[in-house]
Design a protein around this motif. Sequence first.
Motif, PDB file in Angstrom:
ATOM      1  N   SER A   2      42.360  21.516 -12.505  1.00  0.00           N
ATOM      2  CA  SER A   2      43.784  21.096 -11.902  1.00  0.00           C
ATOM      3  C   SER A   2      44.235  22.420 -11.331  1.00  0.00           C
ATOM      4  O   SER A   2      44.350  23.337 -12.111  1.00  0.00           O
ATOM      5  N   ILE A   3      44.941  22.447 -10.106  1.00  0.00           N
ATOM      6  CA  ILE A   3      45.779  23.786  -9.937  1.00  0.00           C
ATOM      7  C   ILE A   3      47.118  23.386 -10.239  1.00  0.00           C
ATOM      8  O   ILE A   3      47.733  22.612  -9.820  1.00  0.00           O
ATOM      9  N   ALA A   4      47.780  24.681 -10.693  1.00  0.00           N
ATOM     10  CA  ALA A   4      49.083  24.399 -11.151  1.00  0.00           C
ATOM     11  C   ALA A   4      50.060  24.369  -9.596  1.00  0.00           C
ATOM     12  O   ALA A   4      49.836  25.117  -8.821  1.00  0.00           O
ATOM     13  N   GLN A   5      51.113  23.656 -10.306  1.00  0.00           N
ATOM     14  CA  GLN A   5      52.146  23.602  -8.896  1.00  0.00           C
ATOM     15  C   GLN A   5      53.324  23.558  -9.523  1.00  0.00           C
ATOM     16  O   GLN A   5      53.553  23.369 -10.672  1.00  0.00           O
ATOM     17  N   ALA A   6      54.513  24.142  -8.767  1.00  0.00           N
ATOM     18  CA  ALA A   6      55.879  24.367  -9.134  1.00  0.00           C
ATOM     19  C   ALA A   6      56.311  22.968  -9.360  1.00  0.00           C
ATOM     20  O   ALA A   6      55.973  21.912  -8.498  1.00  0.00           O
ATOM     21  N   LYS A   7      57.171  22.521 -10.219  1.00  0.00           N
ATOM     22  CA  LYS A   7      57.871  21.462 -10.389  1.00  0.00           C
ATOM     23  C   LYS A   7      59.116  21.128  -9.373  1.00  0.00           C
ATOM     24  O   LYS A   7      59.630  22.129  -9.095  1.00  0.00           O
ATOM     25  N   ARG A   8      58.947  20.007  -8.851  1.00  0.00           N
ATOM     26  CA  ARG A   8      59.811  19.669  -7.592  1.00  0.00           C
ATOM     27  C   ARG A   8      60.637  18.444  -8.299  1.00  0.00           C
ATOM     28  O   ARG A   8      60.482  17.710  -9.072  1.00  0.00           O
ATOM     29  N   PHE A   9      62.217  18.869  -8.026  1.00  0.00           N
ATOM     30  CA  PHE A   9      63.342  18.010  -8.798  1.00  0.00           C
ATOM     31  C   PHE A   9      63.677  16.806  -7.655  1.00  0.00           C
ATOM     32  O   PHE A   9      63.684  17.139  -6.563  1.00  0.00           O
ATOM     33  N   THR A  10      64.097  15.950  -8.071  1.00  0.00           N
ATOM     34  CA  THR A  10      64.828  14.719  -7.464  1.00  0.00           C
ATOM     35  C   THR A  10      66.300  14.930  -7.380  1.00  0.00           C
ATOM     36  O   THR A  10      66.750  15.688  -8.318  1.00  0.00           O
ATOM     37  N   LEU A  11      66.990  14.214  -6.571  1.00  0.00           N
ATOM     38  CA  LEU A  11      68.284  14.531  -6.802  1.00  0.00           C
ATOM     39  C   LEU A  11      68.914  14.197  -8.064  1.00  0.00           C
ATOM     40  O   LEU A  11      69.657  14.938  -8.658  1.00  0.00           O
ATOM     41  N   ASP A  12      68.476  13.104  -8.679  1.00  0.00           N
ATOM     42  CA  ASP A  12      68.866  12.721 -10.040  1.00  0.00           C
ATOM     43  C   ASP A  12      68.588  13.816 -10.941  1.00  0.00           C
ATOM     44  O   ASP A  12      69.399  14.052 -11.900  1.00  0.00           O
ATOM     45  N   GLU A  13      67.343  14.168 -10.840  1.00  0.00           N
ATOM     46  CA  GLU A  13      66.946  15.486 -12.079  1.00  0.00           C
ATOM     47  C   GLU A  13      67.912  16.493 -11.848  1.00  0.00           C
ATOM     48  O   GLU A  13      68.466  17.220 -12.802  1.00  0.00           O
ATOM     49  N   TYR A  14      68.251  16.950 -10.485  1.00  0.00           N
ATOM     50  CA  TYR A  14      68.941  18.259 -10.067  1.00  0.00           C
ATOM     51  C   TYR A  14      70.403  17.966 -10.740  1.00  0.00           C
ATOM     52  O   TYR A  14      70.871  18.718 -11.447  1.00  0.00           O
ATOM     53  N   HIS A  15      71.050  16.670 -10.655  1.00  0.00           N
ATOM     54  CA  HIS A  15      72.236  16.516 -11.010  1.00  0.00           C
ATOM     55  C   HIS A  15      72.344  16.710 -12.699  1.00  0.00           C
ATOM     56  O   HIS A  15      73.283  17.101 -13.433  1.00  0.00           O
ATOM     57  N   ARG A  16      71.267  15.940 -13.126  1.00  0.00           N
ATOM     58  CA  ARG A  16      71.194  15.952 -14.767  1.00  0.00           C
ATOM     59  C   ARG A  16      71.147  17.295 -15.307  1.00  0.00           C
ATOM     60  O   ARG A  16      71.846  17.706 -16.394  1.00  0.00           O
ATOM     61  N   LEU A  17      70.393  18.330 -14.595  1.00  0.00           N
ATOM     62  CA  LEU A  17      70.401  19.658 -15.099  1.00  0.00           C
ATOM     63  C   LEU A  17      71.803  20.319 -14.938  1.00  0.00           C
ATOM     64  O   LEU A  17      72.276  21.153 -15.767  1.00  0.00           O
ATOM     65  N   GLY A  18      72.764  19.915 -13.956  1.00  0.00           N
ATOM     66  CA  GLY A  18      73.814  20.372 -14.083  1.00  0.00           C
ATOM     67  C   GLY A  18      74.844  19.779 -15.019  1.00  0.00           C
ATOM     68  O   GLY A  18      75.692  20.448 -15.732  1.00  0.00           O
ATOM     69  N   GLU A  19      74.604  18.706 -15.321  1.00  0.00           N
ATOM     70  CA  GLU A  19      75.365  17.964 -16.282  1.00  0.00           C
ATOM     71  C   GLU A  19      75.031  18.555 -17.779  1.00  0.00           C
ATOM     72  O   GLU A  19      75.910  18.547 -18.786  1.00  0.00           O
ATOM     73  N   LEU A  20      73.779  19.145 -17.806  1.00  0.00           N
ATOM     74  CA  LEU A  20      73.304  19.609 -19.054  1.00  0.00           C
ATOM     75  C   LEU A  20      73.580  21.044 -19.121  1.00  0.00           C
ATOM     76  O   LEU A  20      73.404  21.577 -20.360  1.00  0.00           O
ATOM     77  N   GLY A  21      74.487  21.558 -18.287  1.00  0.00           N
ATOM     78  CA  GLY A  21      74.932  22.928 -18.390  1.00  0.00           C
ATOM     79  C   GLY A  21      73.817  23.989 -17.910  1.00  0.00           C
ATOM     80  O   GLY A  21      73.787  25.080 -18.658  1.00  0.00           O
ATOM     81  N   PHE A  22      72.682  23.535 -17.282  1.00  0.00           N
ATOM     82  CA  PHE A  22      71.639  24.568 -16.933  1.00  0.00           C
ATOM     83  C   PHE A  22      71.908  25.661 -16.141  1.00  0.00           C
ATOM     84  O   PHE A  22      71.489  26.640 -16.275  1.00  0.00           O
ATOM     85  N   PHE A  23      72.984  25.334 -15.329  1.00  0.00           N
ATOM     86  CA  PHE A  23      73.498  26.213 -14.110  1.00  0.00           C
ATOM     87  C   PHE A  23      74.677  26.965 -14.843  1.00  0.00           C
ATOM     88  O   PHE A  23      75.557  26.312 -15.330  1.00  0.00           O
ATOM     89  N   HIS A  24      74.830  28.269 -14.475  1.00  0.00           N
ATOM     90  CA  HIS A  24      76.059  28.834 -14.748  1.00  0.00           C
ATOM     91  C   HIS A  24      76.974  28.613 -13.844  1.00  0.00           C
ATOM     92  O   HIS A  24      76.784  28.437 -12.678  1.00  0.00           O
ATOM     93  N   GLU A  25      78.420  28.947 -14.202  1.00  0.00           N
ATOM     94  CA  GLU A  25      79.698  28.523 -13.201  1.00  0.00           C
ATOM     95  C   GLU A  25      79.346  29.381 -11.847  1.00  0.00           C
ATOM     96  O   GLU A  25      79.908  28.954 -10.816  1.00  0.00           O
TER      97      GLU A  25
END
Length: 195
Positions: A2-25
């Motif tokens: 298989s060829i490696a692919q970048a992970k694409r996020f849904t809106l729900d996953e993106y919001h969850r990353l924010g809730e988990l503190g993945f992004f800095h202020e």
Amino acid sequence: MSIAQAKRFTLDEYHRLGELGFFHEDDHVELINGEIIEMASKVTAHETCLRKLWKELPKILGDKATLQSQAPIALPPNSEPEPDFAIVQNRADDYLSGHPKAADVFLVMEVSDSSLAYDQDVKIPLYSKGGITDYWIFNLFDNYLEAYSEPYQDNQGRYGYSNKRIFLSNEIITFSCFPDLSLDLVKVFPPKRNF
């Protein structure tokens, strides 16, 4: 194999990353077609144009609509751009229950200098596909406004706008969402400089 692919996020996953503190202020990111994009830093002319728009747009709009700046617009299933400005419908809860969606948006505006190619090549199809009917680019390189309307999808599945109009920096543009309102571009564009 298989060829490696970048992970694409849904809106729900993106919001969850924010809730988990993945992004800095101080991170300035947006979700575009499932990819988390870090926005480019802004040059002086870009910030000057933003300040001028902040002075003019609230005076023009009054209470007719809500003005938001660098705030999310939800374009399911996998995009949440944060345009420089958006004019959205007034809502009693001021969008506390969720970010504006395309049906809530009258107009999206981007101020473009170093981001011009991105705002044209990526954002035009993104906004068109998402159902945004009107999109303006304040093109600081050429010192004019690009006004896009009438989204379409062609036979190859590509999205764009069938109507593009150019307004020079000394002209006045009328808002299609509020035909009785207009913006004098002289009050918005900074003096022309080399970037």
